[in-house]
Design a protein around this motif. Structure first.
Motif, PDB file in Angstrom:
ATOM      1  N   UNK A  97       1.072  -1.117   0.088  1.00 19.62           N
ATOM      2  CA  UNK A  97      -0.003   0.048   0.167  1.00 19.62           C
ATOM      3  C   UNK A  97       0.841   1.361   0.022  1.00 19.62           C
ATOM      4  N   UNK A  98       1.988   1.047  -0.792  1.00 15.62           N
ATOM      5  CA  UNK A  98       2.946   2.281  -0.893  1.00 15.62           C
ATOM      6  C   UNK A  98       3.147   2.680  -2.397  1.00 15.62           C
ATOM      7  N   UNK A  99       1.879   3.370  -3.030  1.00 23.52           N
ATOM      8  CA  UNK A  99       2.260   3.343  -4.439  1.00 23.52           C
ATOM      9  C   UNK A  99       2.964   4.737  -4.908  1.00 23.52           C
ATOM     10  N   UNK A 100       3.373   5.058  -5.934  1.00 27.29           N
ATOM     11  CA  UNK A 100       3.907   6.058  -6.458  1.00 27.29           C
ATOM     12  C   UNK A 100       3.053   6.311  -7.818  1.00 27.29           C
ATOM     13  N   UNK A 101       2.591   7.994  -7.862  1.00 29.58           N
ATOM     14  CA  UNK A 101       2.062   8.424  -8.920  1.00 29.58           C
ATOM     15  C   UNK A 101       2.874   9.617  -9.319  1.00 29.58           C
ATOM     16  N   UNK A 102       2.892   9.926 -10.684  1.00 23.47           N
ATOM     17  CA  UNK A 102       3.837  10.860 -11.236  1.00 23.47           C
ATOM     18  C   UNK A 102       2.840  11.433 -12.341  1.00 23.47           C
ATOM     19  N   UNK A 103       2.667  12.702 -12.340  1.00 25.03           N
ATOM     20  CA  UNK A 103       1.602  13.239 -13.397  1.00 25.03           C
ATOM     21  C   UNK A 103       2.525  13.944 -14.227  1.00 25.03           C
ATOM     22  N   UNK A 104       2.937  13.860 -15.586  1.00 26.16           N
ATOM     23  CA  UNK A 104       3.519  14.544 -16.255  1.00 26.16           C
ATOM     24  C   UNK A 104       2.734  15.581 -17.287  1.00 26.16           C
ATOM     25  N   UNK A 105       3.174  16.792 -17.347  1.00 22.73           N
ATOM     26  CA  UNK A 105       2.226  17.736 -17.950  1.00 22.73           C
ATOM     27  C   UNK A 105       3.331  18.917 -18.595  1.00 22.73           C
ATOM     28  N   UNK A 106       2.680  19.640 -19.397  1.00 25.68           N
ATOM     29  CA  UNK A 106       3.290  20.802 -20.110  1.00 25.68           C
ATOM     30  C   UNK A 106       4.053  21.687 -19.322  1.00 25.68           C
ATOM     31  N   UNK A 107       5.100  22.177 -19.758  1.00 28.34           N
ATOM     32  CA  UNK A 107       5.898  23.118 -18.920  1.00 28.34           C
ATOM     33  C   UNK A 107       5.144  24.415 -18.298  1.00 28.34           C
ATOM     34  N   UNK A 108       4.176  24.911 -19.268  1.00 25.91           N
ATOM     35  CA  UNK A 108       3.105  26.007 -18.636  1.00 25.91           C
ATOM     36  C   UNK A 108       2.460  25.330 -17.476  1.00 25.91           C
ATOM     37  N   UNK A 109       1.729  24.207 -17.539  1.00 30.24           N
ATOM     38  CA  UNK A 109       0.972  24.054 -16.588  1.00 30.24           C
ATOM     39  C   UNK A 109       1.807  23.471 -15.201  1.00 30.24           C
ATOM     40  N   UNK A 110       3.178  22.969 -15.354  1.00 33.41           N
ATOM     41  CA  UNK A 110       4.024  22.622 -14.423  1.00 33.41           C
ATOM     42  C   UNK A 110       4.469  24.006 -13.541  1.00 33.41           C
ATOM     43  N   UNK A 111       4.635  25.144 -14.495  1.00 33.57           N
ATOM     44  CA  UNK A 111       5.107  26.436 -13.899  1.00 33.57           C
ATOM     45  C   UNK A 111       3.869  27.034 -13.121  1.00 33.57           C
TER      46      UNK A 111
END
Length: 292
Positions: A245-259
């Protein structure tokens, strides 16, 4: 007719659109997850490449076993051969495995070298600290510090978090706070575990990343996601009763959304996630093809 052209155009757009990806385990999966980094592309190629050696060797050994069982059983061969040396066989079974290992070792060492060679001047540096049983993420080098814990999403919290769709946020893999990163940027991951904790492992299959999180030691790895999306991994080192019960989730987005997310997350993390989720899930603007 106009509707037919519109439908055809929409299908073509869907077919050739780069779109956002999302990878996670699927039922009856027999292959690796779809790669979204250059390293994972090579890992998947190497996995298929080794099968061209493993399958023939396995079939060859099986054939030899069947031959021995049938031809040299006691009833068919009551007087066994006493041959003890055969120079040709000795050469073949020595040179053959050496050549096979050579064909496996060269691409394997090349792949390991690429994995372990850290790129200079990474775009983003994130420190991931593991404890029983959650991850803490801390963005390094930014003007405004951003750090947060990431726990597995509880079923009763799905509605409040806006993560009801289990196809996107699967059970036992979805988390309350995803690690947000920009697409096509080099990310340096610093991985460790709390000083008084146990060994964990940070694993993201679609990225080709798996590295131990050791108390008192700082390991590092890197990746460069080529496609936007939501990707899932897990702790891959047995770390106690809630290891599963120790998951990892990574959301990859555009540079604009990240900023935009980084700017908002420094003062309002829940609000930053709500804005990001709304922008990611917003449908693309419709194109009136029929009128053209």
């Amino acid at each position: 007719m106009n509707r037919a052209y519109a439908a055809l155009a929409a299908m073509i757009c869907l077919l050739f659109a780069s779109g956002a990806g999302a990878d996670q385990p699927v039922a009856w999966q027999i292959d690796l997850q779809q790669p979204v980094t250059s390293i994972m592309h090579e890992i998947k190629w190497f996995n298929h490449y080794t099968l061209w050696f493993i399958v023939p060797i396995t079939l060859f050994v099986l054939a030899l076993l069947i031959l021995v069982v049938v031809k040299f059983r006691a009833s068919a061969n009551p007087v066994p051969s006493r041959t003890s040396h055969n120079t040709t066989i000795e050469i073949v079974w020595t040179v053959g495995p050496v050549l096979i290992l050579l064909f496996l070792a060269i691409p394997s060492f090349n792949l390991l070298n690429k994995q372990l060679t850290m790129p200079e001047n990474p775009d983003v540096t994130v420190k991931a600290t593991a404890t029983q049983w959650q991850w803490n993420y801390e963005y390094e080098g930014g003007a405004t510090p951003v750090a947060f814990d990431s726990y597995m999403l509880k079923e009763e919290d799905r509605a409040a978090a806006g993560k009801v769709d289990k196809a996107v946020y699967p059970r036992l893999l979805a988390v309350d706070n995803e690690l947000v990163l920009p697409v096509n940027k080099t990310v340096r991951m610093l991985v460790t575990a709390a000083p008084t904790d146990v060994i964990h492992a940070f694993a993201m299959p679609a990225f080709g990343v798996k590295i131990d999180a050791v108390p008192g030691r700082l390991n590092e790895t890197w990746f460069r996601a080529e496609k936007e999306g939501l990707y899932y991994g897990q702790c891959s080192e047995l770390c106690g009763k809630d290891h599963a019960y120790m998951p990892i989730a990574i959301r990859v987005v555009t540079q604009e959304r990240y900023d935009a997310w980084m700017a908002a997350a420094a003062s309002d993390l829940p609000g930053a996630y709500k804005v990001l989720s709304a922008s990611v899930s917003a449908p693309a603007p419709a194109v009136d093809v029929a009128s053209k």
